[in-house]
Design an enzyme around this catalytic site. Structure first.
Site, PDB file in Angstrom:
ATOM      1  CB  CYS A 104     -21.477  48.863  61.050  1.00 10.08           C
ATOM      2  SG  CYS A 104     -22.673  47.598  61.406  1.00 10.08           S
ATOM      3  CB  CYS A 130     -18.018  52.007  63.108  1.00  2.32           C
ATOM      4  SG  CYS A 130     -17.492  51.002  61.744  1.00  2.32           S
ATOM      5  CB  CYS A 183     -14.253  50.186  60.044  1.00  2.00           C
ATOM      6  SG  CYS A 183     -16.041  50.147  60.165  1.00  2.00           S
TER       7      CYS A 183
END
Ligand SMILES: Cc1cc2nc3c(=O)[nH]c(=O)nc-3n(C[C@H](O)[C@H](O)[C@H](O)COP(=O)(O)O)c2cc1C
Length: 321
Positions: free
Chosen positions: A200, A274, A278
């Site tokens: 994340c 995310c 990422c």
């Protein structure tokens, strides 16, 4: 997989340290990430029996032991090498053992489970000068309670009698090859696991919880790590609290960057949701769980995300079977 070794003799090229080096070299060849601690040259005070760990869950002595607690938590295998000194371990190793009371307290007083405990094994490597049958009894008994306290299964005691001079193990016909064989036998089940990296942005909440649940539910088939594209300074304290509500100990964890995993190529990347932030690692399959970021939200929201992550991890385990 990660192995931490504790060298317990001052004699760098001594018998127990040589067997430890052999064990770790073999483990490295087989693909493990290893880290060896030279305990006699570290600053580790003996336990003062102040009781802080029992009252607060941590040791207040600010020395190198603070670097060792997170390594114990990270390790799949902990190897302790020590000479026999009066039927016990060296004083330097005994200081580490006594200071591990902080981890014992978290387990037995605070009733918190370390996520890595089911897969963690403890190994003793020990050498003594004499040949009596009771030579390693004291060390093995201490090791049994030490490994239990730090949430590791006491798996093996690799011992060598009649090791008098500094070079004795090198002259022994089987000591070195035995140590390599033990390493191979112990490592093989770990190396068969699928490597999953949970990603994340900050590696402060979602990916940390996912890796912890993966260790708890599927540590025997999945080697789980977590990281972030832009790691925070600390893990989220509310995340720590909601995991503690389930009896899971998230102490000693630090957010990491995915670039810390250069040496470790995952088989699968699971993004927490995310989006563009990422990283993309070419050739590795990516799944997106698309979970909202609980940072800055209420504790109830964090609990909801925790439970959703646990369910997803359990499903992941079923897929792997
Ligand atoms: C302080 C001290 C205590 C020792 N006590 C024992 C003992 O109780 N029994 C034994 O067989 N050897 C004993 N030894 C010998 C060491 O265990 C042996 O030489 C060992 O192989 C040394 O390991 P190292 O080369 O890794 O330092 C002792 C040595 C020292 C220096």
């Amino acid at each position: 997989m990660f192995i931490v070794g504790l060298k317990g003799s001052f004699r760098t090229r001594g018998n127990s340290n040589t067997l430890m080096a052999t064990f770790l070299e073999k483990a490295k060849i087989l693909g493990a990430d290893t880290h060896c601690l030279d305990i006699p040259n570290m600053d580790i005070s003996p336990c003062r029996g102040c009781g802080t760990c029992e009252r607060k869950g941590f040791c207040p002595i600010d020395d190198d032991m603070q670097k060792i607690y997170p390594l114990f938590r990270k390790a799949d295998i902990i190897v302790v090498a020590t000479p026999v000194y009066f039927y016990g371990p060296s004083a330097q190793i005994k200081a580490v053992i006594d200071r591990s009371q902080a981890l014992w307290s978290r387990k037995y007083i605070y009733k918190l489970t370390d996520p890595g405990m089911k897969q963690r094994k403890g190994i003793i490597i020990s050498t003594g000068a004499t040949k009596g049958k009771n030579l390693f009894q004291g060390i093995n008994l201490i090791a049994k309670y030490f490994f239990d306290g730090i949430s590791a299964e006491f798996a093996e005691s690799i011992t060598c009698r009649g090791m008098e001079g500094i070079d004795a193990v090198r002259k022994d016909p089987t000591a070195i090859s035995d140590s390599k064989e033990h390493a191979e036998k112990l490592l093989l089940p770990y190396l068969k696991r699928k490597k999953v990296l949970f990603l994340c942005r900050e590696n402060a909440c979602r990916s940390q919880m996912a890796a912890a649940f993966a260790k708890i539910h599927s540590g025997h088939i999945i080697e789980a790590e977590s990281a972030g594209s832009s790691p925070a300074k600390e893990v989220n304290p509310i995340m720590r609290d909601v995991m503690a509500e389930k009896g899971i100990d998230m102490a000693f964890l630090k957010p990491k960057s995915y670039s810390d995993f250069d040496y470790w190529r995952p088989d699968l990347i699971i993004q927490m949701g995310c989006g563009d932030t990422c990283p993309y690692l070419p050739g590795i399959p990516v799944e997106d769980w698309d979970l909202p970021d609980p940072a800055g939200r209420s504790i109830d929201f964090m609990r909801g995300i925790r439970d959703e992550i646990e369910e997803k991890v359990i499903l992941l385990q079923k897929d792997e079977k």
